[in-house]
Design a protein around this motif. Structure first.
Motif, PDB file in Angstrom:
ATOM      1  N   ASN A   1       0.705  -1.411  -0.215  1.00 45.12           N
ATOM      2  CA  ASN A   1      -0.029   0.034   0.009  1.00 45.12           C
ATOM      3  C   ASN A   1       0.930   1.449  -0.299  1.00 45.12           C
ATOM      4  O   ASN A   1       0.558   2.307  -0.618  1.00 45.12           O
ATOM      5  CB  ASN A   1      -0.843  -0.169   1.183  1.00 45.12           C
ATOM      6  CG  ASN A   1      -1.883  -0.980   0.836  1.00 45.12           C
ATOM      7  OD1 ASN A   1      -2.274  -1.615  -0.124  1.00 45.12           O
ATOM      8  ND2 ASN A   1      -2.698  -1.329   2.168  1.00 45.12           N
ATOM      9  N   VAL A   2       1.946   1.321   0.817  1.00 48.84           N
ATOM     10  CA  VAL A   2       2.797   2.402   0.744  1.00 48.84           C
ATOM     11  C   VAL A   2       3.494   2.554  -0.758  1.00 48.84           C
ATOM     12  O   VAL A   2       3.471   3.725  -1.071  1.00 48.84           O
ATOM     13  CB  VAL A   2       3.834   2.041   1.728  1.00 48.84           C
ATOM     14  CG1 VAL A   2       5.066   3.242   1.765  1.00 48.84           C
ATOM     15  CG2 VAL A   2       3.468   2.080   3.270  1.00 48.84           C
TER      16      VAL A   2
ATOM     17  N   ASN B   1      -6.080  -4.414  -0.628  1.00 47.05           N
ATOM     18  CA  ASN B   1      -6.520  -5.052   0.475  1.00 47.05           C
ATOM     19  C   ASN B   1      -7.615  -6.011   0.245  1.00 47.05           C
ATOM     20  O   ASN B   1      -7.764  -7.012   1.146  1.00 47.05           O
ATOM     21  CB  ASN B   1      -7.179  -3.742   1.168  1.00 47.05           C
ATOM     22  CG  ASN B   1      -6.052  -2.925   1.959  1.00 47.05           C
ATOM     23  OD1 ASN B   1      -4.866  -3.173   1.979  1.00 47.05           O
ATOM     24  ND2 ASN B   1      -6.440  -1.738   2.140  1.00 47.05           N
ATOM     25  N   GLN B   2      -8.577  -5.788  -0.527  1.00 48.98           N
ATOM     26  CA  GLN B   2      -9.496  -7.090  -0.758  1.00 48.98           C
ATOM     27  C   GLN B   2      -9.058  -8.196  -1.323  1.00 48.98           C
ATOM     28  O   GLN B   2      -9.234  -9.485  -0.797  1.00 48.98           O
ATOM     29  CB  GLN B   2     -10.498  -6.361  -1.825  1.00 48.98           C
ATOM     30  CG  GLN B   2     -11.354  -5.405  -1.512  1.00 48.98           C
ATOM     31  CD  GLN B   2     -12.323  -4.829  -2.474  1.00 48.98           C
ATOM     32  OE1 GLN B   2     -12.135  -5.320  -3.612  1.00 48.98           O
ATOM     33  NE2 GLN B   2     -13.213  -4.088  -2.220  1.00 48.98           N
TER      34      GLN B   2
ATOM     35  N   ALA C   1      -6.649   1.599  -5.911  1.00 47.94           N
ATOM     36  CA  ALA C   1      -5.640   0.424  -5.964  1.00 47.94           C
ATOM     37  C   ALA C   1      -5.289   0.111  -4.553  1.00 47.94           C
ATOM     38  O   ALA C   1      -5.215  -1.095  -4.395  1.00 47.94           O
ATOM     39  CB  ALA C   1      -4.500   1.312  -6.559  1.00 47.94           C
ATOM     40  N   ILE C   2      -5.417   0.855  -3.568  1.00 49.67           N
ATOM     41  CA  ILE C   2      -5.257   0.257  -2.283  1.00 49.67           C
ATOM     42  C   ILE C   2      -6.225  -0.553  -1.777  1.00 49.67           C
ATOM     43  O   ILE C   2      -6.188  -1.713  -1.176  1.00 49.67           O
ATOM     44  CB  ILE C   2      -4.736   1.498  -1.070  1.00 49.67           C
ATOM     45  CG1 ILE C   2      -3.547   2.021  -1.427  1.00 49.67           C
ATOM     46  CG2 ILE C   2      -4.925   0.897   0.180  1.00 49.67           C
ATOM     47  CD1 ILE C   2      -3.158   3.335  -0.611  1.00 49.67           C
TER      48      ILE C   2
ATOM     49  N   THR D   1      -8.756 -15.283   4.065  1.00 50.14           N
ATOM     50  CA  THR D   1      -9.574 -16.008   4.423  1.00 50.14           C
ATOM     51  C   THR D   1      -9.861 -17.507   3.994  1.00 50.14           C
ATOM     52  O   THR D   1      -9.948 -18.287   4.550  1.00 50.14           O
ATOM     53  CB  THR D   1     -10.850 -15.284   3.946  1.00 50.14           C
ATOM     54  OG1 THR D   1     -11.134 -13.808   4.337  1.00 50.14           O
ATOM     55  CG2 THR D   1     -12.392 -15.903   4.174  1.00 50.14           C
ATOM     56  N   ILE D   2      -9.361 -17.554   2.490  1.00 47.09           N
ATOM     57  CA  ILE D   2      -9.281 -18.992   2.026  1.00 47.09           C
ATOM     58  C   ILE D   2      -8.354 -19.919   3.020  1.00 47.09           C
ATOM     59  O   ILE D   2      -8.318 -20.813   3.383  1.00 47.09           O
ATOM     60  CB  ILE D   2      -8.795 -18.780   0.620  1.00 47.09           C
ATOM     61  CG1 ILE D   2      -9.729 -18.430  -0.209  1.00 47.09           C
ATOM     62  CG2 ILE D   2      -8.242 -20.442   0.117  1.00 47.09           C
ATOM     63  CD1 ILE D   2      -9.433 -18.003  -1.554  1.00 47.09           C
TER      64      ILE D   2
END
Length: 77
Positions: A30-31, A51-52, A46-47, A59-60
């Protein structure tokens, strides 16, 4: 069925550990995204996408970890 739980659980545990170990650190990415963005809206999109993706992979990995633990314990018991 009980005979198949233990190997299935061990395989799920191995897959989970591999997934959880190879997840890149989203904050470092992200940075870099924020540094190279031309405007705030582009950076935010984009961030958010980064993150998603990280949450989905995590989660997987956690699902496989839970499935592996439950199957391994069920196979032993």
């Amino acid at each position: 069925m009980k005979n198949k739980l233990l190997p299935m659980g061990i395989i799920a545990l191995i897959i989970a550990v591999i997934i959880l170990l190879i997840i890149p650190d989203p904050s470092a990415n992200n940075v870099e995204i924020a540094r190279h963005a031309t405007n705030a809206q582009q950076a935010a999109q984009a961030i958010s996408k980064n993150n998603q993706t990280s949450i989905l992979i995590h989660t997987i990995g956690m699902f496989c970890l839970g499935l592996g633990i439950a199957s391994t314990v069920g196979g032993i018991i």
